[in-house]
Scaffold this active site. Structure first.
Site, PDB file in Angstrom:
ATOM      1  CE1 TYR A   1      -3.186  -3.008   0.551  1.00  0.00           C
ATOM      2  CE2 TYR A   1      -4.560  -0.968   0.890  1.00  0.00           C
ATOM      3  CZ  TYR A   1      -4.510  -2.326   0.737  1.00  0.00           C
ATOM      4  OH  TYR A   1      -5.630  -3.123   0.378  1.00  0.00           O
TER       5      TYR A   1
ATOM      6  CE  LYS B   1       2.257 -17.991   0.280  1.00  0.00           C
ATOM      7  NZ  LYS B   1       1.259 -19.200   0.156  1.00  0.00           N
TER       8      LYS B   1
ATOM      9  CG  ASP C   1      -1.471 -19.990   1.431  1.00  0.00           C
ATOM     10  OD1 ASP C   1      -1.040 -19.901   2.692  1.00  0.00           O
ATOM     11  OD2 ASP C   1      -1.037 -20.767   0.667  1.00  0.00           O
TER      12      ASP C   1
ATOM     13  CG  ASP D   1      -8.237  -3.922   2.329  1.00  0.00           C
ATOM     14  OD1 ASP D   1      -9.381  -3.894   3.125  1.00  0.00           O
ATOM     15  OD2 ASP D   1      -7.944  -3.476   1.162  1.00  0.00           O
TER      16      ASP D   1
END
Ligand code: NAD
Length: 331
Positions: A120, A167, A200, A224
């Site tokens: 972002y 991740k 995930d 988000d």
């Protein structure tokens, strides 16, 4: 307080939130300011100087959603405001409501999202025709302070566990730094169980067993995405409030966007904006009024008689707002 009605359904749901805050007995002098697509049309800029001056003066705002076009147009004004005022912690409490039917009962998740960096940061450039680079920024300072925010929140509200979602198996440096900072901060809070999960697998577990999570700690982008997923578990975007906190101020806003498909029709669910108003009241020292708003929204949803169409009813925004105000009067 600064008031930004916003774009799309913004003016409809923000007007509902103001009425409910007023009915809760708290008188607020709102300084109305324009932003986003509306401000661009009216004043030639999506962030008028008056808006920034007002936010600097008040330090607190209630805000409707702002339009940001995909793949074109000006950069997100939401991101700009969060960065400009260093509102580094985005808190999105996501709770099940009796009367709103979903496959899950008793979802009670707190999403804590880092609000100032990650992809972002918007650092993108075209390296060569057909090749674009977008840079993910993760710093130890921002990772530590968002972890500390999450743990402090958990301690204050007697929450049992925090799951850092990442991740780091792929982004070993950036997400690796994020979880290393979270682990370090976790050591100072031995009473709160700290765990980690790859994003995930966390998404899968959230939709199969949401009760196995409590507070979720995430970087900006995962935060988000995962918070909208969590909203889906409790009945949709129309129900989940949010706050962007910094050390010197805060902006309160529903997690949903401008909902262009229903804007102007008077049918948007006002609950997310109303509950964001309640979070603002907590912040400015009116926890009793905030609690009466939460209790009234809970009772309107539970009774199931006056619901907007996103949660299975036929009521308009105004009808649902009036029902919340009536429920407050009965308490
Ligand atoms: P959205 O949240 O506006 O809408 C997604 C879906 O949820 C739509 O079907 C919409 O009708 C529904 N929905 C959202 N809020 C609702 C409500 N209160 N009541 C009933 N239904 C509701 O997401 P989008 O369509 O992906 O984005 C539209 C615009 O909003 C984009 O320009 C985006 O950039 C912007 N946006 C702004 C913010 C913000 O200002 N904080 C947040 C998210 C998206």
């Amino acid at each position: 307080m600064t008031l930004i009605a916003g774009d799309g359904v913004g003016p409809e749901v923000i007007s509902a939130a103001i009425k409910v805050v007023e009915a809760a007995g708290v008188e607020i002098d709102w300084d109305r300011q324009a932003a986003g697509a509306y401000a661009l049309k009216r004043y030639g800029t999506p962030v008028p100087d008056e808006l920034i001056v007002s936010l600097k003066r008040t330090g607190v705002a209630l805000k409707g959603p702002l339009e940001t076009r995909s793949g074109e147009g000006y950069r997100s004004i939401n991101v700009y405001l969060r960065k400009t005022f260093d509102l580094y912690a985005n808190l999105r409490p996501t709770l099940s409501f009796k009367g709103v039917h979903t496959p899950f009962r008793k979802v009670d998740l707190i999403v804590v999202r880092e609000n100032t960096e990650d992809l972002y940061a918007g650092i993108e450039h075209e390296v060569a025709p057909g090749v674009v680079e977008s840079i993910k920024i993760i710093t130890a300072r921002a990772s530590r302070r968002i972890a500390k925010f999450a743990f402090e929140f958990a301690r204050r509200h007697q929450r049992k566990s925090i799951t850092a979602i990442h991740k780091a198996n792929i982004m070993k440096l950036s997400d690796g730094l994020f979880i290393r900072c979270a682990r370090r901060v976790a050591r100072d809070y031995p009473e709160i169980r700290y765990q980690e999960q790859i994003v995930d697998a966390a998404c899968m577990r959230l939709v199969t067993n949401p009760a196995s999570f409590d507070v979720l700690l995430l970087e900006n982008l995962y935060g988000d995405i995962v918070s909208d997923l969590c909203a889906g578990l409790v009945g949709g975007l129309g129900l989940v409030p949010g706050a962007n906190y910094g050390d010197k101020g805060a902006i309160f806003e529903a997690i949903h966007g401008t909902a262009p498909d229903i804007a102007g029709k008077g049918v948007a669910n006002p609950i997310a904006a109303i509950l964001s108003g309640a979070m603002l009241l907590d912040y400015i020292g009116h926890p009793g009024a905030a609690e009466s708003i939460r209790a009234a929204t809970g009772s309107v949803l539970r009774s199931g008689r006056v619901l907007t169409s996103d949660i299975g009813g036929k009521a308009t925004t105004d009808e649902m707002t009036a029902a919340v105000i009536r429920a407050m009067g009965r308490r």
